[in-house]
Write an enzyme that holds these catalytic residues in place. Structure first.
Site, PDB file in Angstrom:
ATOM      1  N   SER A  73       0.825  -1.211   0.000  1.00  0.00           N
ATOM      2  CA  SER A  73       0.000   0.000   0.000  1.00  0.00           C
ATOM      3  C   SER A  73       0.861   1.264   0.000  1.00  0.00           C
ATOM      4  O   SER A  73       2.032   1.245   0.400  1.00  0.00           O
ATOM      5  CB  SER A  73      -0.917   0.002   1.226  1.00  0.00           C
ATOM      6  OG  SER A  73      -1.675  -1.179   1.266  1.00  0.00           O
TER       7      SER A  73
HETATM    8  N1  SAM Z   1      -0.318  -5.257   4.139  1.00  0.00           N
HETATM    9  C1  SAM Z   1       0.315  -5.499   2.872  1.00  0.00           C
HETATM   10  C2  SAM Z   1       1.678  -4.892   2.783  1.00  0.00           C
HETATM   11  O1  SAM Z   1       2.104  -4.198   3.722  1.00  0.00           O
HETATM   12  O2  SAM Z   1       2.344  -5.166   1.774  1.00  0.00           O
HETATM   13  C3  SAM Z   1      -0.522  -5.061   1.692  1.00  0.00           C
HETATM   14  C4  SAM Z   1      -1.654  -5.951   1.490  1.00  0.00           C
HETATM   15  S1  SAM Z   1      -2.383  -6.032  -0.094  1.00  0.00           S
HETATM   16  C5  SAM Z   1      -3.042  -4.413  -0.306  1.00  0.00           C
HETATM   17  C6  SAM Z   1      -3.769  -7.057   0.402  1.00  0.00           C
HETATM   18  C7  SAM Z   1      -3.399  -8.474   0.749  1.00  0.00           C
HETATM   19  O3  SAM Z   1      -4.546  -9.110   1.313  1.00  0.00           O
HETATM   20  C8  SAM Z   1      -2.978  -9.319  -0.438  1.00  0.00           C
HETATM   21  O4  SAM Z   1      -1.720  -9.862  -0.235  1.00  0.00           O
HETATM   22  C9  SAM Z   1      -4.064 -10.386  -0.521  1.00  0.00           C
HETATM   23  O5  SAM Z   1      -3.605 -11.628  -0.992  1.00  0.00           O
HETATM   24  C10 SAM Z   1      -4.502 -10.460   0.926  1.00  0.00           C
HETATM   25  N2  SAM Z   1      -5.822 -11.067   1.154  1.00  0.00           N
HETATM   26  C11 SAM Z   1      -6.977 -10.920   0.456  1.00  0.00           C
HETATM   27  N3  SAM Z   1      -7.950 -11.652   1.012  1.00  0.00           N
HETATM   28  C12 SAM Z   1      -7.409 -12.276   2.100  1.00  0.00           C
HETATM   29  C13 SAM Z   1      -7.907 -13.160   3.098  1.00  0.00           C
HETATM   30  N4  SAM Z   1      -9.163 -13.585   3.120  1.00  0.00           N
HETATM   31  N5  SAM Z   1      -7.060 -13.586   4.060  1.00  0.00           N
HETATM   32  C14 SAM Z   1      -5.764 -13.172   4.075  1.00  0.00           C
HETATM   33  N6  SAM Z   1      -5.239 -12.350   3.165  1.00  0.00           N
HETATM   34  C15 SAM Z   1      -6.051 -11.892   2.194  1.00  0.00           C
END
Ligand code: SAM
Length: 225
Positions: A73
């Site tokens: 992000s």
């Molecule tokens: N926090 C992260 C960083 O600092 O890089 C950015 C996260 S990215 C915007 C969103 C993440 O949420 C992705 O890696 C995606 O695979 C994960 N995601 C989506 N649905 C999910 C779920 N049900 N459980 C765990 N992770 C999930």
């Protein structure tokens, strides 16, 4: 906490870019929390970006691709979500959506213990390797559907969801400790509001921080795959 003042892989050039990022993107836009700003000054964001990412892009004012259709992000969004959690150094925190591991590492500089859940196995593995290399022994990475939270280590003093949900998943509400804070982007697939919940006994007070845009939270209590 046992985390070294200077991280392996950090450089003077990165430190200069980081200082600029903190001043231009965070302080100038109203981020005032001194502990959060210090965490952003210390943590080498470029080590959480995909291999080959130019160093100035790693510190740019935008989200970046990290593979598997996912993103790290924008720095301002990571900072604002962190500020909203009002963290204490004794807190135990749950993050849903490990991605690159950057948000979890920011949290790890501020609290006693972090649990982070990622649904994509290879992203979780890469983040785990980064935590090991940087000495974040108090970050625990789990692979699974984060819409169900991580009940084994609940309750949490704070919960942050870094993907967008149609609504607050019920298991996350249940895993928040009394007095705890929970930040989550909520809304339709392409634009959301960052919603912050605060638990007081059985009451959950809700306030909206403002608009945001995140990749979808996919799972049993989120969006369908
Ligand atoms: N926090 C992260 C960083 O600092 O890089 C950015 C996260 S990215 C915007 C969103 C993440 O949420 C992705 O890696 C995606 O695979 C994960 N995601 C989506 N649905 C999910 C779920 N049900 N459980 C765990 N992770 C999930």
């Amino acid at each position: 906490m046992g985390i070294t003042a200077c991280f392996p892989g950090d450089t003077d050039a990165a430190r200069t870019l980081r200082e600029q990022m903190v001043m231009d993107q965070l302080e100038r836009r109203g981020v005032r929390d001194a502990r959060v700003l210090e965490a952003f000054r210390r943590l080498p964001r470029h080590l959480f970006c995909s291999e080959g990412t130019p160093i100035d892009s790693a510190y740019a004012d935008r989200p970046l691709g990290i593979g598997c259709g996912q993103t790290i992000s924008q720095p301002l969004m990571v900072a604002e979500m962190t500020v909203q959690l009002r963290l204490k150094d004794t807190d135990r925190v749950l993050e849903i959506g490990t991605g690159s591991g950057y948000q979890a590492a920011v949290l790890a500089l501020l609290v006693a213990e972090v649990h982070t859940v990622e649904r994509i196995g290879c992203l979780a593995e890469q983040a785990q390797a980064r935590f090991r290399q940087l000495g974040f022994d108090h970050v625990h990475v789990h692979v699974g559907d984060g819409t169900c939270g991580w009940p084994d280590a609940a309750p949490y003093d704070a919960i942050v969801v870094t993907a967008a949900a149609p609504d607050l998943p019920e298991p996350l509400r249940q895993q928040l400790a009394d007095g705890g804070r929970l930040a989550i982007p909520v809304g339709p697939r392409h634009v959301q509001d960052l919603v912050v919940w605060e638990r007081q006994g059985n009451a959950f007070n809700r306030h909206e921080w403002g608009g945001c845009r995140f990749v979808p939270l996919i799972g049993r209590h989120g969006w369908p795959d």
